[in-house]
Design a protein around this motif. Structure first.
Motif, mmCIF file in Angstrom:
data_model
loop_
_atom_site.group_PDB
_atom_site.id
_atom_site.type_symbol
_atom_site.label_atom_id
_atom_site.label_comp_id
_atom_site.label_asym_id
_atom_site.label_seq_id
_atom_site.Cartn_x
_atom_site.Cartn_y
_atom_site.Cartn_z
ATOM 1 N N ASN A 1 52.317 -22.142 -53.178
ATOM 2 C CA ASN A 1 51.552 -21.039 -53.770
ATOM 3 C C ASN A 1 51.441 -21.298 -55.086
ATOM 4 O O ASN A 1 50.762 -23.028 -55.620
ATOM 5 N N THR B 1 52.094 -21.413 -58.121
ATOM 6 C CA THR B 1 52.901 -22.571 -59.237
ATOM 7 C C THR B 1 51.986 -23.632 -58.259
ATOM 8 O O THR B 1 52.123 -25.194 -59.609
ATOM 9 N N GLU B 2 52.611 -24.482 -57.627
ATOM 10 C CA GLU B 2 51.793 -25.513 -57.124
ATOM 11 C C GLU B 2 50.742 -25.681 -57.244
ATOM 12 O O GLU B 2 49.973 -26.838 -57.985
ATOM 13 N N SER C 1 55.520 -20.808 -64.861
ATOM 14 C CA SER C 1 54.811 -21.728 -63.845
ATOM 15 C C SER C 1 53.485 -22.455 -64.438
ATOM 16 O O SER C 1 52.865 -23.769 -64.404
#
Lengths: 380, 380
Positions: A71, A73-74, A99
């Motif tokens: 995603n 966020t990663e 994030s």
């Protein structure tokens, strides 16, 4: 349900996206980049085609610089923590999502300084403030392309120029804009571009992307099987294997690829214009309602298709609940994982009711939303 | 194609898995755990049901201790790096996958010692060697449940007892066994259980799970929006939000849930027996071929449905290529991301040709594989 929560995830997806997911699972559901038999090779080609589509959309030269993540966020964690070391300084804005802010707060513990530039009450950023915040140890500037609370579009072109002039890396969080706005990593001087695959890019949930400009050393934070240099117990540093350990989300990436193909066929301009029209129409309708407070720029040319409102002092969750239960309209109330943005616009206690439109929304959807809000205003 | 590469990813999936993925995407494709409208709540319920199914299969008490990851590699990285600190000691085995060995090698740089227990040439582990390796600073024991190269099953019950007696945490990599073998985190004294969602559990790629026993403090390595405590710039420590920042792979988890339901309906015993029969039948067939060297225990009761072979001194990739091109059989040749396992069984240079069977393989598939191998032997 009238779905007006596209800033969280786009819905529905183009028919081709569903088909691509299932086609991959049923016909080429092997592990890509491993093995070497026909099905595995076809799965590998699916992934590579995905990288190529990302390149096409963002003017990226080399598909190997496109890293798939689970995603946005990663992707943001990878970029922020992979770049910043003890003694470095990072500049960001008060309109960022958690994030971005939470990883930056986390690396404070490792001795990474930060400056959070205060935006104005409409969420607007003055790029001069970015330039003024630069110090000798500034290594990275991180900004969202558009706020997920107010939709406010950030001046990424100007910030990119400032970053380049000062030899500072520039990371853009395009979670709200990828697939809708024209983003050109080359002319915008973007060094790192993070995005969700399941919002404007119309892919399935479980997909994200980080573009890393060639030559930038981003520390990886996962090691494992990469299908490359398997004899070594040290993670290979080749792109993109370094960042993609383990089995990827192949059906997700197949769907994402179909989503981008759909976007390229329709054309970014057409998509953006449609969303702009809906946003503009919605804002104009809202302006007639005295009890409604609209946040952000109230100008569809200056904001993504995200509109945050409140009705007098009513709790935003309460309004969200009524819209769902009584009017069958899905929106997102609350803080939207962006507390500093809410402090910036003055809604940290109340939150906002966020309406966010997608390419498949219609004017009729907006009419119904306006009608519902009007109705709620009358009841209060 | 006859697909005999189920150790990489299982194929095909039960029909219900495809249906669940598409049903989620088309009907409840919202962002779970955010918003609060009907579609978002339904997506949230999908995720929660997934946690419950994992609990049911592995005798886990609390669904909140089940963390969804993007694959087993992420789960293993999280567990290994989240537990081990400078000065700690970790014990593992020479049969591990790079998703265990590479993170352990990485944390050597942070001052974490390791002992890698040598298994015998069939891949077998003597649990006494684990006990002998324990030092005053040993914090974690990590073993695979079954080797992805030879299928060799590790004595996790005995290791679990040893770990418990010495107050050491026990992490099991169940990538090859979850959904096929009976794993009980309680009676097996497993503190952390990592698994892939897309192998024996029959879910889509892009899914993995880490179970964390209640009370164990595992450091997270990603921060971001969790939909909880959004006003705070520090990652919330509540389970499982702490480890699940950003939008999850909801369609993937919906598919995984359907996969586990299928397994619970069929019954683990039936699935394992079927795979044991195929493995046994294959091994017996191979034993008649003089040019074939079979690795591992050659005993379906002592190994998962994974069989590694070589044909005289032929390069394993060459054999894999012929099986694919001439016989339309998909296997995986090479090192399988487990170099120490290959050193252990003496195949670091040659690699092996790995056949791995799934629940949907038939005796006829095995007959065709045996016929193909016989044919290749005759040509050499």
């Amino acid at each position: 349900m009238i779905y007006l929560d596209n800033a969280a995830t786009s819905f529905p997806k183009p028919e081709a996206v569903y088909e691509a997911v299932i086609h991959n699972m049923k016909n080429f559901g092997a592990n890509p980049g491993r093995s070497g038999h026909k099905m595995a090779l076809e799965a590998g080609r699916t992934i590579f085609k995905g990288r190529e589509m990302i390149c096409k959309l963002f003017n990226i030269d080399d598909p190997m610089q496109v890293v798939f993540t689970s995603n946005a966020t990663e992707a943001l964690n990878l970029a922020i923590k992979g770049i910043l070391d003890q003694g470095d300084h990072v500049i960001t804005t008060s309109m960022e999502h958690n994030s971005v802010l939470r990883p930056i707060k986390r690396v404070e513990n490792n001795g990474v300084e930060n400056t959070i530039i205060q935006c104005d009450e409409r969420g607007e950023l003055d790029p001069k403030l970015i330039e003024q915040a630069i110090k000798s140890n500034t290594k990275l500037i991180v900004t969202t392309h558009a706020s997920n609370v107010t939709g406010t579009i950030m001046p990424i072109e100007e910030i990119g120029k400032i970053a380049k002039e000062h030899g500072i890396l520039f990371l853009v969080d395009a979670a709200q804009t990828a697939g809708i706005y024209d983003i050109n990593v080359s002319s915008n001087n973007i060094d790192l571009l993070a995005m969700a695959g399941h919002k404007g890019l119309m892919g399935p949930q479980g997909t994200g992307v980080l573009y890393i400009r060639e030559g930038i050393d981003v520390r990886h934070f996962k090691e494992g099987g990469t299908g490359s240099k398997s004899q070594e117990l040290v993670q290979p540093l080749m792109m993109p294997d370094r960042y993609e350990s383990g089995t990827p989300n192949t059906p997700g990436i197949a769907g994402l690829t179909a989503g981008i193909e759909f976007i390229l066929e329709e054309g970014l301009d057409k998509i953006r214009k449609h969303e702009e029209e809906l946003t503009s129409y919605f804002i104009e309708g809202l302006k007639e309602m005295k009890k409604v407070k609209i946040y952000g720029q109230q100008n569809a040319k200056k904001q993504a298709s995200v509109v945050s409102i409140n009705i007098e002092d009513e709790d935003s969750s309460e309004i969200g609940y009524i819209l769902d239960k009584v009017f069958d309209i899905g929106v997102r109330p609350g803080l939207h994982c962006a507390p500093m943005a809410h402090r910036t616009i003055g809604t940290l206690d109340q939150g906002t009711v966020r309406f966010s439109f997608g390419y498949f929304n219609t004017k009729e959807d907006i009419n119904q939303a306006l009608e519902a809000i009007k109705n709620i205003c009358e009841q209060i």
